[in-house]
Write a protein that holds these residues in place. Sequence first.
Motif, PDB file in Angstrom:
ATOM      1  N   ALA A  34     -18.342-113.916  58.323  1.00 28.95           N
ATOM      2  CA  ALA A  34     -17.001-113.672  58.499  1.00 28.95           C
ATOM      3  C   ALA A  34     -16.366-115.194  57.855  1.00 28.95           C
ATOM      4  CB  ALA A  34     -16.536-113.398  59.698  1.00 28.95           C
ATOM      5  N   GLN A  35     -16.695-116.163  58.247  1.00 29.74           N
ATOM      6  CA  GLN A  35     -16.145-117.516  57.630  1.00 29.74           C
ATOM      7  C   GLN A  35     -16.405-117.615  56.102  1.00 29.74           C
ATOM      8  OE1 GLN A  35     -18.589-120.347  59.609  1.00 29.74           O
ATOM      9  NE2 GLN A  35     -17.479-120.201  61.560  1.00 29.74           N
ATOM     10  N   GLU A  53      -5.683-111.246  57.670  1.00 35.89           N
ATOM     11  CA  GLU A  53      -5.091-110.034  57.686  1.00 35.89           C
ATOM     12  C   GLU A  53      -5.565-109.136  56.545  1.00 35.89           C
ATOM     13  OE1 GLU A  53      -3.386-108.672  60.108  1.00 35.89           O
ATOM     14  OE2 GLU A  53      -3.551-110.888  61.036  1.00 35.89           O
ATOM     15  N   LEU A  54      -5.807-109.508  55.353  1.00 31.86           N
ATOM     16  CA  LEU A  54      -6.227-108.732  54.116  1.00 31.86           C
ATOM     17  C   LEU A  54      -7.590-108.287  54.563  1.00 31.86           C
ATOM     18  CD1 LEU A  54      -4.663-107.599  51.716  1.00 31.86           C
ATOM     19  CD2 LEU A  54      -5.651-109.520  50.426  1.00 31.86           C
ATOM     20  N   HIS A  55      -8.531-109.442  54.850  1.00 33.77           N
ATOM     21  CA  HIS A  55      -9.906-109.011  55.252  1.00 33.77           C
ATOM     22  C   HIS A  55      -9.955-107.940  56.089  1.00 33.77           C
ATOM     23  CE1 HIS A  55     -13.744-111.014  57.022  1.00 33.77           C
ATOM     24  NE2 HIS A  55     -13.900-109.752  56.781  1.00 33.77           N
ATOM     25  N   HIS A  56      -9.409-107.961  57.410  1.00 31.06           N
ATOM     26  CA  HIS A  56      -9.371-106.861  58.208  1.00 31.06           C
ATOM     27  C   HIS A  56      -8.794-105.686  57.728  1.00 31.06           C
ATOM     28  CE1 HIS A  56      -9.552-105.307  62.278  1.00 31.06           C
ATOM     29  NE2 HIS A  56      -8.497-104.845  62.257  1.00 31.06           N
ATOM     30  N   ALA A  57      -7.933-105.712  57.001  1.00 30.64           N
ATOM     31  CA  ALA A  57      -7.178-104.588  56.288  1.00 30.64           C
ATOM     32  C   ALA A  57      -8.162-103.791  55.338  1.00 30.64           C
ATOM     33  CB  ALA A  57      -5.888-104.832  55.605  1.00 30.64           C
ATOM     34  N   TYR A  58      -8.989-104.639  54.586  1.00 27.92           N
ATOM     35  CA  TYR A  58      -9.885-104.034  53.763  1.00 27.92           C
ATOM     36  C   TYR A  58     -11.190-103.507  54.382  1.00 27.92           C
ATOM     37  CZ  TYR A  58      -7.380-106.026  49.476  1.00 27.92           C
ATOM     38  OH  TYR A  58      -6.540-106.304  48.764  1.00 27.92           O
ATOM     39  N   TYR A  59     -11.525-104.278  55.306  1.00 31.51           N
ATOM     40  CA  TYR A  59     -12.572-103.711  56.043  1.00 31.51           C
ATOM     41  C   TYR A  59     -12.269-102.511  56.678  1.00 31.51           C
ATOM     42  CZ  TYR A  59     -16.145-103.676  59.854  1.00 31.51           C
ATOM     43  OH  TYR A  59     -17.078-103.114  60.908  1.00 31.51           O
ATOM     44  N   THR A  60     -11.305-102.351  57.353  1.00 28.15           N
ATOM     45  CA  THR A  60     -10.598-101.006  58.160  1.00 28.15           C
ATOM     46  C   THR A  60     -10.617 -99.994  57.178  1.00 28.15           C
ATOM     47  OG1 THR A  60      -9.542-102.418  59.934  1.00 28.15           O
ATOM     48  CG2 THR A  60      -8.892-100.008  59.681  1.00 28.15           C
ATOM     49  N   MET A 207     -18.349-110.442  64.968  1.00 25.42           N
ATOM     50  CA  MET A 207     -16.929-110.484  64.085  1.00 25.42           C
ATOM     51  C   MET A 207     -16.976-109.076  63.416  1.00 25.42           C
ATOM     52  SD  MET A 207     -15.587-113.173  64.520  1.00 25.42           S
ATOM     53  CE  MET A 207     -14.274-113.385  63.286  1.00 25.42           C
ATOM     54  N   ASP A 208     -15.870-108.296  63.751  1.00 28.65           N
ATOM     55  CA  ASP A 208     -15.337-107.018  63.019  1.00 28.65           C
ATOM     56  C   ASP A 208     -14.648-107.132  62.232  1.00 28.65           C
ATOM     57  OD1 ASP A 208     -16.307-104.228  63.060  1.00 28.65           O
ATOM     58  OD2 ASP A 208     -14.362-103.796  64.255  1.00 28.65           O
ATOM     59  N   GLY A 209     -14.729-107.098  60.737  1.00 29.54           N
ATOM     60  CA  GLY A 209     -13.662-107.179  59.783  1.00 29.54           C
ATOM     61  C   GLY A 209     -12.955-108.389  59.867  1.00 29.54           C
ATOM     62  N   GLY A 210     -13.510-109.416  60.362  1.00 25.92           N
ATOM     63  CA  GLY A 210     -12.830-110.619  60.367  1.00 25.92           C
ATOM     64  C   GLY A 210     -12.086-110.987  61.614  1.00 25.92           C
ATOM     65  N   LYS A 211     -12.223-110.047  62.742  1.00 20.02           N
ATOM     66  CA  LYS A 211     -11.588-110.200  64.025  1.00 20.02           C
ATOM     67  C   LYS A 211     -12.764-110.238  65.132  1.00 20.02           C
ATOM     68  CE  LYS A 211      -7.427-109.387  62.417  1.00 20.02           C
ATOM     69  NZ  LYS A 211      -6.208-110.298  62.613  1.00 20.02           N
ATOM     70  N   THR A 212     -12.411-111.091  66.088  1.00 22.61           N
ATOM     71  CA  THR A 212     -13.452-111.028  67.328  1.00 22.61           C
ATOM     72  C   THR A 212     -13.629-109.871  67.823  1.00 22.61           C
ATOM     73  OG1 THR A 212     -13.326-113.751  67.285  1.00 22.61           O
ATOM     74  CG2 THR A 212     -14.462-112.314  69.183  1.00 22.61           C
TER      75      THR A 212
END
Length: 245
Positions: A34-35, A53-60, A207-212
């Motif tokens: 994730a880092q 935010e974009l990391h999580h949005a793209y993963y989702t 780490m799930d899409g950049g979120k813990t």
Amino acid sequence: MSPDTPNEDPRSIVWFDIDNTLYSASAKISQAMAQRIHAYFVDLGLDEDEASELHHAYYTQYGLALRGLMRHHDIDPMDFDQKCDGTLPLDDLIKPDPRLRKLFQDLDRTKVRVWALTNAYKNHAQRVLKILNLEDQIEGLVYCDYQQIGFTCKPEPDYYHNAMKEANVSDPSKCYFIDDSQRNVTSAKELGWGHCVHFCEVGMEIMDGGKTKQLVRNTNDNDPESIPQITDLEELRTLWSEIFV
């Protein structure tokens, strides 16, 4: 059947996810990855908050941050692989586990074939399997081909269909599957994969899409239709007792 198509193997097939399944989430490889992905977004000119935010949005939205990057930023997926997966210090983070190797050795190969099924690229998957001393226990590998435009990934149905095609298995009920992602095993079960198990080290953080995300136990354990959840791969000896020697 086409004369070029090999006869289907009558054995069932066991699909093992790799990351956070064949090794413990305590290795913190998902955090290290994730880092690196976050740094990749920042290198595109985004500030820290935008990158997160974009990391999580793209993963989702796309299942993998890389697919969003390829679609919206025209990045070279092999550059991403080299800078993110390729720089992970895997030799420092994971070690061979004789207990895990014995689990694989005790699978009855007269009844099942054993394949790996991952959302990583083949380089990362092969590195992990080599470090864990499992290369000779895995008969086939299905991975996300970063070099293929529009490649699929778990939990998309096409990914599972393509995996079955590659392994030359037509009956989904003959598929055994274990993964640390609830979404991935649910998708497989919805497609008729007959023996799905969710590997979940309750209390661990990943780490799930950049979120813990903290791993928690299923709340529907009493539902006979629910997917079994285990915290130790050794529990497969009981759940899948029919395919162990």
